[in-house]
Design a protein around this motif. Sequence first.
Motif, PDB file in Angstrom:
ATOM      1  N   LEU A   1      -6.147  50.844 -29.159  1.00 27.95           N
ATOM      2  CA  LEU A   1      -5.738  49.755 -28.849  1.00 27.95           C
ATOM      3  C   LEU A   1      -5.729  48.646 -29.784  1.00 27.95           C
ATOM      4  CD1 LEU A   1      -7.878  50.309 -25.637  1.00 27.95           C
ATOM      5  CD2 LEU A   1      -5.637  50.320 -25.840  1.00 27.95           C
ATOM      6  N   GLU A   2      -7.150  48.634 -30.556  1.00 27.47           N
ATOM      7  CA  GLU A   2      -7.376  47.375 -31.595  1.00 27.47           C
ATOM      8  C   GLU A   2      -5.834  46.877 -32.972  1.00 27.47           C
ATOM      9  OE1 GLU A   2      -9.966  48.066 -34.654  1.00 27.47           O
ATOM     10  OE2 GLU A   2     -11.763  47.760 -33.274  1.00 27.47           O
ATOM     11  N   ARG A   3      -4.785  48.544 -33.124  1.00 32.79           N
ATOM     12  CA  ARG A   3      -4.178  48.510 -33.751  1.00 32.79           C
ATOM     13  C   ARG A   3      -3.176  47.032 -33.283  1.00 32.79           C
ATOM     14  NH1 ARG A   3      -4.101  53.651 -34.154  1.00 32.79           N
ATOM     15  NH2 ARG A   3      -5.309  54.206 -35.825  1.00 32.79           N
ATOM     16  N   ILE A   4      -3.238  47.638 -31.580  1.00 32.26           N
ATOM     17  CA  ILE A   4      -2.077  46.836 -30.714  1.00 32.26           C
ATOM     18  C   ILE A   4      -2.456  44.877 -31.015  1.00 32.26           C
ATOM     19  CG2 ILE A   4      -1.140  46.224 -28.017  1.00 32.26           C
ATOM     20  CD1 ILE A   4      -1.474  49.441 -27.919  1.00 32.26           C
ATOM     21  N   VAL A   5      -3.997  45.316 -30.314  1.00 32.47           N
ATOM     22  CA  VAL A   5      -3.754  43.105 -30.556  1.00 32.47           C
ATOM     23  C   VAL A   5      -4.112  43.097 -31.979  1.00 32.47           C
ATOM     24  CG1 VAL A   5      -5.714  41.934 -30.449  1.00 32.47           C
ATOM     25  CG2 VAL A   5      -5.864  44.093 -28.657  1.00 32.47           C
ATOM     26  N   ILE A   6      -4.039  43.742 -33.014  1.00 35.28           N
ATOM     27  CA  ILE A   6      -4.299  43.575 -34.271  1.00 35.28           C
ATOM     28  C   ILE A   6      -2.264  42.259 -34.665  1.00 35.28           C
ATOM     29  CG2 ILE A   6      -3.886  43.890 -36.648  1.00 35.28           C
ATOM     30  CD1 ILE A   6      -6.571  44.793 -35.945  1.00 35.28           C
ATOM     31  N   HIS A   7      -1.189  43.561 -34.081  1.00 38.03           N
ATOM     32  CA  HIS A   7      -0.252  43.936 -33.629  1.00 38.03           C
ATOM     33  C   HIS A   7       0.142  42.430 -33.837  1.00 38.03           C
ATOM     34  CE1 HIS A   7       3.904  44.427 -34.224  1.00 38.03           C
ATOM     35  NE2 HIS A   7       4.320  44.116 -33.077  1.00 38.03           N
ATOM     36  N   VAL A   8       0.028  41.879 -32.819  1.00 40.48           N
ATOM     37  CA  VAL A   8      -0.237  41.281 -31.611  1.00 40.48           C
ATOM     38  C   VAL A   8      -0.225  39.939 -31.654  1.00 40.48           C
ATOM     39  CG1 VAL A   8      -0.025  39.872 -29.219  1.00 40.48           C
ATOM     40  CG2 VAL A   8       0.164  42.465 -29.390  1.00 40.48           C
ATOM     41  N   HIS A   9      -1.635  39.956 -32.997  1.00 43.09           N
ATOM     42  CA  HIS A   9      -2.469  38.455 -33.112  1.00 43.09           C
ATOM     43  C   HIS A   9      -1.540  38.262 -34.439  1.00 43.09           C
ATOM     44  CE1 HIS A   9      -6.004  36.420 -35.347  1.00 43.09           C
ATOM     45  NE2 HIS A   9      -5.184  35.826 -34.120  1.00 43.09           N
ATOM     46  N   LYS A  10      -0.962  38.762 -35.148  1.00 43.07           N
ATOM     47  CA  LYS A  10      -0.224  38.721 -37.101  1.00 43.07           C
ATOM     48  C   LYS A  10       1.331  38.141 -36.733  1.00 43.07           C
ATOM     49  CE  LYS A  10      -3.416  41.552 -39.792  1.00 43.07           C
ATOM     50  NZ  LYS A  10      -2.788  43.013 -40.698  1.00 43.07           N
ATOM     51  N   LYS A  11       1.648  39.034 -34.673  1.00 42.94           N
ATOM     52  CA  LYS A  11       2.964  38.481 -34.807  1.00 42.94           C
ATOM     53  C   LYS A  11       3.075  36.689 -34.726  1.00 42.94           C
ATOM     54  CE  LYS A  11       6.699  40.263 -32.147  1.00 42.94           C
ATOM     55  NZ  LYS A  11       7.227  41.241 -30.710  1.00 42.94           N
ATOM     56  N   GLU A  12       1.842  36.628 -33.698  1.00 39.16           N
ATOM     57  CA  GLU A  12       1.571  34.935 -32.816  1.00 39.16           C
ATOM     58  C   GLU A  12       1.267  34.026 -33.987  1.00 39.16           C
ATOM     59  OE1 GLU A  12      -1.011  35.707 -30.326  1.00 39.16           O
ATOM     60  OE2 GLU A  12      -0.108  36.054 -28.070  1.00 39.16           O
ATOM     61  N   MET A  13       0.448  34.267 -35.294  1.00 38.77           N
ATOM     62  CA  MET A  13       0.336  34.174 -37.129  1.00 38.77           C
ATOM     63  C   MET A  13       1.741  33.470 -37.160  1.00 38.77           C
ATOM     64  SD  MET A  13      -2.611  35.380 -38.089  1.00 38.77           S
ATOM     65  CE  MET A  13      -2.437  35.683 -39.027  1.00 38.77           C
ATOM     66  N   LYS A  14       2.667  34.665 -37.543  1.00 38.91           N
ATOM     67  CA  LYS A  14       4.060  34.283 -37.966  1.00 38.91           C
ATOM     68  C   LYS A  14       4.470  33.151 -37.689  1.00 38.91           C
ATOM     69  CE  LYS A  14       4.483  38.696 -40.779  1.00 38.91           C
ATOM     70  NZ  LYS A  14       4.976  39.847 -40.694  1.00 38.91           N
ATOM     71  N   ASN A  15       4.602  33.506 -35.965  1.00 41.16           N
ATOM     72  CA  ASN A  15       5.868  32.598 -34.901  1.00 41.16           C
ATOM     73  C   ASN A  15       5.613  31.253 -35.045  1.00 41.16           C
ATOM     74  OD1 ASN A  15       7.253  34.490 -34.490  1.00 41.16           O
ATOM     75  ND2 ASN A  15       6.101  34.962 -32.534  1.00 41.16           N
ATOM     76  N   SER A  16       4.110  31.049 -34.946  1.00 42.72           N
ATOM     77  CA  SER A  16       3.049  29.727 -35.480  1.00 42.72           C
ATOM     78  C   SER A  16       3.540  28.833 -36.995  1.00 42.72           C
ATOM     79  CB  SER A  16       1.867  30.134 -35.370  1.00 42.72           C
ATOM     80  OG  SER A  16       0.770  28.779 -35.261  1.00 42.72           O
ATOM     81  N   GLU A  17       3.468  29.940 -37.795  1.00 42.13           N
ATOM     82  CA  GLU A  17       4.211  28.951 -39.586  1.00 42.13           C
ATOM     83  C   GLU A  17       4.909  28.873 -39.452  1.00 42.13           C
ATOM     84  OE1 GLU A  17       1.916  28.979 -42.063  1.00 42.13           O
ATOM     85  OE2 GLU A  17       0.958  28.921 -40.838  1.00 42.13           O
ATOM     86  N   ARG A  18       6.425  30.275 -38.586  1.00 44.44           N
ATOM     87  CA  ARG A  18       7.776  29.306 -38.526  1.00 44.44           C
ATOM     88  C   ARG A  18       8.321  27.861 -37.751  1.00 44.44           C
ATOM     89  NH1 ARG A  18       9.098  34.602 -36.703  1.00 44.44           N
ATOM     90  NH2 ARG A  18       9.485  35.966 -38.553  1.00 44.44           N
ATOM     91  N   LYS A  19       7.370  27.836 -36.733  1.00 46.97           N
ATOM     92  CA  LYS A  19       7.081  26.679 -35.660  1.00 46.97           C
ATOM     93  C   LYS A  19       6.725  25.518 -36.681  1.00 46.97           C
ATOM     94  CE  LYS A  19       7.041  28.803 -31.326  1.00 46.97           C
ATOM     95  NZ  LYS A  19       5.654  28.461 -30.184  1.00 46.97           N
ATOM     96  N   LYS A  20       5.822  26.022 -37.586  1.00 44.62           N
ATOM     97  CA  LYS A  20       5.313  25.242 -38.503  1.00 44.62           C
ATOM     98  C   LYS A  20       6.038  24.150 -39.433  1.00 44.62           C
ATOM     99  CE  LYS A  20       0.178  25.785 -37.871  1.00 44.62           C
ATOM    100  NZ  LYS A  20      -0.984  26.368 -38.791  1.00 44.62           N
ATOM    101  N   ASP A  21       6.663  25.254 -40.122  1.00 46.73           N
ATOM    102  CA  ASP A  21       8.135  25.146 -41.451  1.00 46.73           C
ATOM    103  C   ASP A  21       9.470  24.120 -40.720  1.00 46.73           C
ATOM    104  OD1 ASP A  21       6.614  26.331 -42.808  1.00 46.73           O
ATOM    105  OD2 ASP A  21       7.478  28.470 -43.002  1.00 46.73           O
ATOM    106  N   LYS A  22       9.607  24.958 -39.670  1.00 45.32           N
ATOM    107  CA  LYS A  22      10.790  23.236 -38.997  1.00 45.32           C
ATOM    108  C   LYS A  22      10.469  22.550 -38.779  1.00 45.32           C
ATOM    109  CE  LYS A  22      12.537  28.274 -36.745  1.00 45.32           C
ATOM    110  NZ  LYS A  22      13.262  28.819 -35.672  1.00 45.32           N
ATOM    111  N   LYS A  23       9.418  22.417 -38.323  1.00 51.19           N
ATOM    112  CA  LYS A  23       9.085  20.712 -38.485  1.00 51.19           C
ATOM    113  C   LYS A  23       9.237  19.684 -39.144  1.00 51.19           C
ATOM    114  CE  LYS A  23       5.998  21.762 -34.213  1.00 51.19           C
ATOM    115  NZ  LYS A  23       4.989  20.772 -33.373  1.00 51.19           N
TER     116      LYS A  23
END
Length: 176
Positions: free
Chosen positions: A154-176
Amino acid sequence: MKIFEKFYPDEYTDSTYIVDYKELYDEGYRGIIFDIDNTLVPHGAKADERARNLFKHLKKLGFKVCLLSNNKDKRVRPFNDAVDAIYISNAAKPMVKNYLRAMELMGTKTENTIFIGDQLFTDIYGAKRAGLRTIRVSPIHPKEEIQIVLKRHLERIVIHVHKKEMKNSERKKDKK
């Protein structure tokens, strides 16, 4: 996913032994709460030279250190005797009570205490509920008790989701 946020650590690192403790001290942190098994040593192992040296280094920097473990006293006390810290056994993580007790014993507050552990659903979740900054380290060794092995899936799933969210957040910042 917002439902997983309460399990998200503030940081990820591969090992307890590569954290920049001097930097944490310079940031104002004065207390560190550690899990033991698979955070400092493999599950059930005695305190080794690396753990003893880490605790000496932390004390030299000026940190107060507390071990917080769900293990029984017969496991935690000998480990603590080897590293000479403060400890709480039978901690009932993720309950908040003993995270707060650890800070009381160290004479620290949530603002200047950090928690380091390897499990999301006990270590990190409890520390987050107590208001602490958290670092999730990769488990040292794959050998674990069956109930932990099941949680790791279950942890692997949560970590995967979190790291994906962190990457998406970084991409959004880079586009600004």
